[in-house]
Scaffold this motif. Structure first.
Motif, PDB file in Angstrom:
ATOM      1  N   TYR A 236       0.854  -1.187   0.000  1.00 44.03           N
ATOM      2  CA  TYR A 236       0.000   0.000   0.000  1.00 44.03           C
ATOM      3  C   TYR A 236       0.888   1.234   0.000  1.00 44.03           C
ATOM      4  N   SER A 237       0.460   2.244  -0.732  1.00 44.07           N
ATOM      5  CA  SER A 237       1.198   3.502  -0.814  1.00 44.07           C
ATOM      6  C   SER A 237       0.210   4.639  -0.601  1.00 44.07           C
ATOM      7  N   TRP A 238       0.490   5.466   0.396  1.00 48.14           N
ATOM      8  CA  TRP A 238      -0.344   6.641   0.673  1.00 48.14           C
ATOM      9  C   TRP A 238       0.530   7.875   0.570  1.00 48.14           C
ATOM     10  N   GLN A 239       0.069   8.878  -0.131  1.00 44.09           N
ATOM     11  CA  GLN A 239       0.810  10.134  -0.258  1.00 44.09           C
ATOM     12  C   GLN A 239      -0.103  11.289   0.141  1.00 44.09           C
ATOM     13  N   HIS A 240       0.501  12.291   0.782  1.00 40.43           N
ATOM     14  CA  HIS A 240      -0.275  13.419   1.300  1.00 40.43           C
ATOM     15  C   HIS A 240       0.558  14.688   1.150  1.00 40.43           C
ATOM     16  N   LYS A 241       0.044  15.645   0.405  1.00 38.71           N
ATOM     17  CA  LYS A 241       0.790  16.859   0.112  1.00 38.71           C
ATOM     18  C   LYS A 241       0.752  17.884   1.245  1.00 38.71           C
ATOM     19  N   ASP A 242      -0.318  17.895   2.059  1.00 41.17           N
ATOM     20  CA  ASP A 242      -0.477  18.904   3.108  1.00 41.17           C
ATOM     21  C   ASP A 242      -0.819  18.254   4.451  1.00 41.17           C
ATOM     22  N   PRO A 243       0.075  17.387   4.943  1.00 42.43           N
ATOM     23  CA  PRO A 243      -0.233  16.691   6.200  1.00 42.43           C
ATOM     24  C   PRO A 243      -0.008  17.602   7.411  1.00 42.43           C
ATOM     25  N   PRO A 244      -0.566  17.205   8.568  1.00 42.37           N
ATOM     26  CA  PRO A 244      -0.267  17.955   9.784  1.00 42.37           C
ATOM     27  C   PRO A 244       1.210  17.784  10.141  1.00 42.37           C
ATOM     28  N   LYS A 245       1.687  18.572  11.100  1.00 48.53           N
ATOM     29  CA  LYS A 245       3.118  18.575  11.449  1.00 48.53           C
ATOM     30  C   LYS A 245       3.654  17.208  11.845  1.00 48.53           C
ATOM     31  N   ASN A 246       2.888  16.417  12.526  1.00 47.34           N
ATOM     32  CA  ASN A 246       3.338  15.092  12.955  1.00 47.34           C
ATOM     33  C   ASN A 246       2.908  14.031  11.940  1.00 47.34           C
ATOM     34  N   ALA A 247       3.187  14.270  10.671  1.00 45.95           N
ATOM     35  CA  ALA A 247       2.697  13.443   9.567  1.00 45.95           C
ATOM     36  C   ALA A 247       3.046  11.969   9.716  1.00 45.95           C
ATOM     37  N   LYS A 248       4.252  11.666  10.123  1.00 40.64           N
ATOM     38  CA  LYS A 248       4.659  10.260  10.223  1.00 40.64           C
ATOM     39  C   LYS A 248       3.754   9.506  11.180  1.00 40.64           C
ATOM     40  N   SER A 249       3.546  10.028  12.374  1.00 40.55           N
ATOM     41  CA  SER A 249       2.706   9.322  13.346  1.00 40.55           C
ATOM     42  C   SER A 249       1.234   9.350  12.935  1.00 40.55           C
ATOM     43  N   VAL A 250       0.780  10.438  12.323  1.00 39.57           N
ATOM     44  CA  VAL A 250      -0.610  10.518  11.871  1.00 39.57           C
ATOM     45  C   VAL A 250      -0.875   9.471  10.797  1.00 39.57           C
ATOM     46  N   LEU A 251      -0.026   9.407   9.774  1.00 44.50           N
ATOM     47  CA  LEU A 251      -0.224   8.432   8.696  1.00 44.50           C
ATOM     48  C   LEU A 251      -0.107   6.999   9.214  1.00 44.50           C
ATOM     49  N   ALA A 252       0.835   6.753  10.125  1.00 45.11           N
ATOM     50  CA  ALA A 252       0.975   5.411  10.694  1.00 45.11           C
ATOM     51  C   ALA A 252      -0.277   5.021  11.475  1.00 45.11           C
ATOM     52  N   ARG A 253      -0.820   5.942  12.240  1.00 47.54           N
ATOM     53  CA  ARG A 253      -2.037   5.677  13.026  1.00 47.54           C
ATOM     54  C   ARG A 253      -3.232   5.425  12.094  1.00 47.54           C
ATOM     55  N   LEU A 254      -3.350   6.225  11.034  1.00 43.74           N
ATOM     56  CA  LEU A 254      -4.438   6.037  10.076  1.00 43.74           C
ATOM     57  C   LEU A 254      -4.333   4.683   9.365  1.00 43.74           C
ATOM     58  N   ALA A 255      -3.109   4.284   9.015  1.00 41.55           N
ATOM     59  CA  ALA A 255      -2.911   2.990   8.351  1.00 41.55           C
ATOM     60  C   ALA A 255      -3.273   1.848   9.289  1.00 41.55           C
ATOM     61  N   ALA A 256      -2.860   1.938  10.550  1.00 42.98           N
ATOM     62  CA  ALA A 256      -3.189   0.888  11.522  1.00 42.98           C
ATOM     63  C   ALA A 256      -4.708   0.785  11.698  1.00 42.98           C
ATOM     64  N   LYS A 257      -5.393   1.931  11.747  1.00 43.30           N
ATOM     65  CA  LYS A 257      -6.861   1.911  11.858  1.00 43.30           C
ATOM     66  C   LYS A 257      -7.504   1.316  10.613  1.00 43.30           C
ATOM     67  N   ALA A 258      -6.975   1.649   9.429  1.00 47.92           N
ATOM     68  CA  ALA A 258      -7.520   1.106   8.185  1.00 47.92           C
ATOM     69  C   ALA A 258      -7.392  -0.415   8.163  1.00 47.92           C
ATOM     70  N   ILE A 259      -6.265  -0.922   8.643  1.00 48.68           N
ATOM     71  CA  ILE A 259      -6.061  -2.372   8.709  1.00 48.68           C
ATOM     72  C   ILE A 259      -7.061  -2.988   9.689  1.00 48.68           C
ATOM     73  N   ALA A 260      -7.246  -2.350  10.841  1.00 51.47           N
ATOM     74  CA  ALA A 260      -8.166  -2.866  11.853  1.00 51.47           C
ATOM     75  C   ALA A 260      -9.608  -2.908  11.346  1.00 51.47           C
ATOM     76  N   VAL A 261     -10.006  -1.876  10.589  1.00 52.60           N
ATOM     77  CA  VAL A 261     -11.373  -1.816  10.046  1.00 52.60           C
ATOM     78  C   VAL A 261     -11.534  -2.838   8.923  1.00 52.60           C
ATOM     79  N   GLY A 262     -10.507  -2.989   8.113  1.00 49.81           N
ATOM     80  CA  GLY A 262     -10.556  -3.926   7.003  1.00 49.81           C
ATOM     81  C   GLY A 262     -10.935  -3.271   5.688  1.00 49.81           C
ATOM     82  N   PRO A 263     -11.034  -4.072   4.643  1.00 54.14           N
ATOM     83  CA  PRO A 263     -11.308  -3.542   3.302  1.00 54.14           C
ATOM     84  C   PRO A 263     -12.622  -2.775   3.243  1.00 54.14           C
ATOM     85  N   ARG A 264     -12.635  -1.756   2.396  1.00 48.28           N
ATOM     86  CA  ARG A 264     -13.840  -0.917   2.217  1.00 48.28           C
ATOM     87  C   ARG A 264     -14.684  -1.484   1.115  1.00 48.28           C
TER      88      ARG A 264
END
Length: 171
Positions: free
Chosen positions: A143-171
């Motif tokens: 999986y590849s996610w790209q974000h041009k205007d992330p919040p300052k803590n982008a690394k932890s935000v994107l990692a947290r969002l990815a972990a939640k997406a995995i927990a929720v499962g496929p859309r």
């Protein structure tokens, strides 16, 4: 005038822009933004579609245009600030992709909450700026996610969002 489903599918496959609205300033309801593309992806790919529910932005979110494509072994979704952007730096805002197989583009420098290996690269600028990028492996899919205007803590935000997406499962 409503487009027949076959014509709409062809337009989505070709990456035709469909306007989407931000749910509030600074945050996008990703599932709403891609509400027309997700059903198309489900019909045209065998790759699970993992997406965050929302995506925070550092600044105000402009009017969004959502596009997508899919084939048997990969899919991609893009949010842009203009129709027919085609990932041009001036209008690109974010993208989400999934491809069966593949390897991280760099050495693992992050583990998601479930232990999945990931590689993060922050925004870099030269003649133009590249977006913050997160790649992660889950069940044989890159999986590849790209974000041009992330919040300052982008690394932890994107990692947290990815972990939640995995927990929720496929859309």
């Amino acid at each position: 005038m409503r487009l027949p489903a076959l014509v709409l599918s062809a337009l989505l496959a070709a990456g035709a822009a469909v306007p989407a609205l931000a749910s509030s300033a600074g945050r996008v309801d990703v599932l709403h933004a891609f509400r027309k593309q997700i059903p198309f992806l489900r019909r045209h790919t065998t790759v699970p579609v993992l997406l965050p529910s929302t995506l925070p932005f550092a600044g105000k979110v402009p009017k969004l245009y959502a596009t997508g494509f899919a084939n048997r072994n990969e899919w991609g979704l893009e949010l842009a600030g203009a129709p027919s952007c085609g990932e041009a730096n001036a209008c690109f805002l974010a993208s989400f992709d999934g491809r069966r197989g593949g390897k991280l583009p760099g050495r693992v420098n992050l583990r998601l909450a479930g232990g999945q290996p990931a590689f993060y690269k922050g925004i870099t600028c030269g003649a133009s700026c590249s977006p913050a990028s997160l790649w992660f492996l889950y069940r044989g899919v890159l999986y590849s996610w790209q974000h041009k205007d992330p919040p300052k803590n982008a690394k932890s935000v994107l990692a947290r969002l990815a972990a939640k997406a995995i927990a929720v499962g496929p859309r």
